[in-house]
Design an enzyme around this catalytic site. Structure first.
Site, PDB file in Angstrom:
ATOM      1  N   LYS A   1      58.757  19.662  51.760  1.00 43.98           N
ATOM      2  CA  LYS A   1      60.009  19.118  51.840  1.00 43.98           C
ATOM      3  C   LYS A   1      59.618  17.648  52.341  1.00 43.98           C
ATOM      4  O   LYS A   1      60.329  16.668  51.656  1.00 43.98           O
ATOM      5  CB  LYS A   1      61.106  19.698  52.775  1.00 43.98           C
TER       6      LYS A   1
ATOM      7  N   LYS B   1      59.436   9.088  60.180  1.00 43.26           N
ATOM      8  CA  LYS B   1      58.989  10.615  60.200  1.00 43.26           C
ATOM      9  C   LYS B   1      58.341  10.905  58.778  1.00 43.26           C
ATOM     10  O   LYS B   1      57.360  11.704  58.892  1.00 43.26           O
ATOM     11  CB  LYS B   1      60.566  11.404  60.003  1.00 43.26           C
TER      12      LYS B   1
ATOM     13  N   THR C   1      66.098  16.185  59.100  1.00 46.05           N
ATOM     14  CA  THR C   1      64.978  15.326  58.321  1.00 46.05           C
ATOM     15  C   THR C   1      65.745  15.292  56.953  1.00 46.05           C
ATOM     16  O   THR C   1      65.891  16.351  56.277  1.00 46.05           O
ATOM     17  CB  THR C   1      63.780  15.969  58.249  1.00 46.05           C
TER      18      THR C   1
HETATM   19  P1  NAD Z   1      67.463  26.290  59.686  1.00 54.07           P
HETATM   20  O1  NAD Z   1      67.753  26.660  58.203  1.00 54.07           O
HETATM   21  O2  NAD Z   1      67.149  27.245  60.587  1.00 54.07           O
HETATM   22  O3  NAD Z   1      68.991  25.535  60.345  1.00 54.07           O
HETATM   23  C1  NAD Z   1      69.963  24.839  59.566  1.00 54.07           C
HETATM   24  C2  NAD Z   1      71.326  25.167  59.919  1.00 54.07           C
HETATM   25  O4  NAD Z   1      72.263  24.588  59.211  1.00 54.07           O
HETATM   26  C3  NAD Z   1      71.609  26.879  59.465  1.00 54.07           C
HETATM   27  O5  NAD Z   1      72.018  27.637  60.599  1.00 54.07           O
HETATM   28  C4  NAD Z   1      72.702  26.520  58.494  1.00 54.07           C
HETATM   29  O6  NAD Z   1      73.709  27.730  58.631  1.00 54.07           O
HETATM   30  C5  NAD Z   1      73.477  25.377  59.105  1.00 54.07           C
HETATM   31  N1  NAD Z   1      74.191  24.955  57.946  1.00 54.07           N
HETATM   32  C6  NAD Z   1      74.144  24.803  56.701  1.00 54.07           C
HETATM   33  N2  NAD Z   1      75.214  24.276  56.056  1.00 54.07           N
HETATM   34  C7  NAD Z   1      75.913  23.800  57.026  1.00 54.07           C
HETATM   35  C8  NAD Z   1      77.171  23.155  56.993  1.00 54.07           C
HETATM   36  N3  NAD Z   1      77.680  22.706  55.988  1.00 54.07           N
HETATM   37  N4  NAD Z   1      77.719  22.881  58.261  1.00 54.07           N
HETATM   38  C9  NAD Z   1      77.191  23.172  59.397  1.00 54.07           C
HETATM   39  N5  NAD Z   1      76.087  23.948  59.513  1.00 54.07           N
HETATM   40  C10 NAD Z   1      75.333  23.971  58.145  1.00 54.07           C
HETATM   41  O7  NAD Z   1      66.746  24.784  59.617  1.00 54.07           O
HETATM   42  P2  NAD Z   1      65.755  24.347  60.804  1.00 54.07           P
HETATM   43  O8  NAD Z   1      64.538  24.800  60.762  1.00 54.07           O
HETATM   44  O9  NAD Z   1      66.657  24.439  62.078  1.00 54.07           O
HETATM   45  O10 NAD Z   1      65.866  22.925  60.443  1.00 54.07           O
HETATM   46  C11 NAD Z   1      66.746  21.876  60.743  1.00 54.07           C
HETATM   47  C12 NAD Z   1      66.300  20.309  60.258  1.00 54.07           C
HETATM   48  O11 NAD Z   1      65.352  20.188  61.312  1.00 54.07           O
HETATM   49  C13 NAD Z   1      65.920  20.218  58.724  1.00 54.07           C
HETATM   50  O12 NAD Z   1      66.433  19.006  58.413  1.00 54.07           O
HETATM   51  C14 NAD Z   1      64.369  20.369  59.294  1.00 54.07           C
HETATM   52  O13 NAD Z   1      63.577  19.689  58.070  1.00 54.07           O
HETATM   53  C15 NAD Z   1      64.296  19.878  60.352  1.00 54.07           C
HETATM   54  N6  NAD Z   1      62.809  19.966  61.053  1.00 54.07           N
HETATM   55  C16 NAD Z   1      62.581  21.342  61.163  1.00 54.07           C
HETATM   56  C17 NAD Z   1      61.176  21.576  61.795  1.00 54.07           C
HETATM   57  C18 NAD Z   1      61.194  23.188  62.130  1.00 54.07           C
HETATM   58  O14 NAD Z   1      59.799  23.285  62.434  1.00 54.07           O
HETATM   59  N7  NAD Z   1      61.927  24.101  61.576  1.00 54.07           N
HETATM   60  C19 NAD Z   1      60.817  20.729  62.570  1.00 54.07           C
HETATM   61  C20 NAD Z   1      60.959  19.344  62.267  1.00 54.07           C
HETATM   62  C21 NAD Z   1      62.378  19.047  61.554  1.00 54.07           C
END
Ligand code: NAD
Length: 290
Positions: free
Chosen positions: A237, A162, A87
């Site tokens: 966010k 979204k 997102t």
């Molecule tokens: P998270 O923080 O658990 O995972 C993100 C991952 O990206 C981390 O493991 C981090 O190490 C990695 N990362 C950071 N910098 C990086 C780089 N330069 N190269 C490669 N990897 C890198 O977050 P999440 O909960 O998995 O969310 C991911 C996305 O999904 C976000 O944009 C969030 O808004 C969206 N989202 C999350 C949810 C939820 O319930 N968690 C629901 C819908 C959407």
């Protein structure tokens, strides 16, 4: 298919594992060193992306997406699909898609709803922006990771869908909580309020499927002491992204603006961080008008 998966966090990890379990050849990279079941670990984002049919990114925000895109676009095979499921802000999504297309790639922005439960269970909903050919290539992958994928138009439109959805969700949750807190003070029983509203014109997903009052309606994070679920900081966010987009196109969004301010206060100045976004109910119930 050969798939590179970059960002194996709470969402990306289980999504990558589901693709591998379905028989795809998945190479994953995450700088935190986390891995996912059945996924080969790549040494860098470039290594995960080089020569594969589809690269999926699941990253925290638009700046990180831009930096990963700059690394991987030059090494991706011509005609491959760059599928971003993070997102992020609409502008970053459109800029990255334009860079990918200039390099001869297909680009899709496909943010999800359904949370970590949906990621683990393969029941996410994908809101997809980008070209028709890329959507067709990615469709079998959406079927594995999710239950529904809606093609919303050109690049950026997945992100637009979204944030519009979540602006409705955030504002609806707040007003549902306000109504419960008001009902408490008027001596109206919460169960009676649910029974009326859930079958009347005030009904909504927040009330009917995710009721913020403990012990009322179907089971929800309220019944688990407001353990997320969907954390208040993630709602903040998305509301901030909605406001960023509204400013960029000069759209008047008074309730979206107020919802963002309220969740910012809850998360940044009060005890909202780490609690479900429906914990707005105990917050409001504990307050008075001034
Ligand atoms: P998270 O923080 O658990 O995972 C993100 C991952 O990206 C981390 O493991 C981090 O190490 C990695 N990362 C950071 N910098 C990086 C780089 N330069 N190269 C490669 N990897 C890198 O977050 P999440 O909960 O998995 O969310 C991911 C996305 O999904 C976000 O944009 C969030 O808004 C969206 N989202 C999350 C949810 C939820 O319930 N968690 C629901 C819908 C959407």
């Amino acid at each position: 298919m050969q798939i590179g998966f970059i960002g194996l966090g709470n969402m990306g990890g289980p999504m990558a594992a589901n693709l591998a379990a379905a028989g795809h050849d998945v190479a994953g990279f995450d700088p935190a060193g986390v891995t996912a079941e059945g996924v080969t670990s790549a040494a860098s984002a470039e290594d995960a992306a080089r020569g594969v049919d589809v690269v999926i990114t699941m990253l925290p925000n638009g700046d990180i997406l831009r930096s990963v895109a700059a690394q991987i676009i030059p090494v991706m095979a011509k005609g491959a699909v760059f599928l971003d499921c993070s997102t992020v802000d609409v502008t970053s999504a459109r800029d990255v898609a334009a860079q990918a297309q200039d390099a001869g790639l297909s680009a899709l922005d496909a943010p999800v709803s359904g949370g970590t439960g949906g990621a683990a269970g393969g029941t996410l909903t994908f809101m997809v922006g980008g070209d028709e050919a890329g959507f067709a290539t990615a469709s079998p992958l959406f079927e594995i990771m999710g239950q529904k994928a809606v093609h919303c138009g050109p690049s950026g439109n997945g992100q637009a869908a979204k944030i519009c959805n979540n602006m409705i969700l955030g504002t609806t949750m707040i007003v549902t909580c306000e109504a419960f807190a008001l009902a408490d003070k008027l001596g109206l029983d919460r169960q009676a309020m649910f029974d009326v509203v859930s079958t009347s014109s005030g009904y909504s997903w927040s009330m009917n499927a995710y009721c913020p009052a403990p012990g009322v309606g179907p089971k929800s994070p309220a019944d688990n002491d407001y353990t997320p679920g969907f954390a208040a900081e993630l709602m903040l966010k998305d509301l901030a992204l909605a406001q960023q987009a509204a400013e960029a196109v000069n759209a008047d969004t008074p309730l979206g603006t107020a919802a963002r301010a309220l969740y910012a206060q809850f998360v940044e100045e009060e005890d909202g961080r780490g609690r479900d976004f429906s914990a707005m109910l105990p917050r409001l119930a504990a307050r008075s008008r001034s």
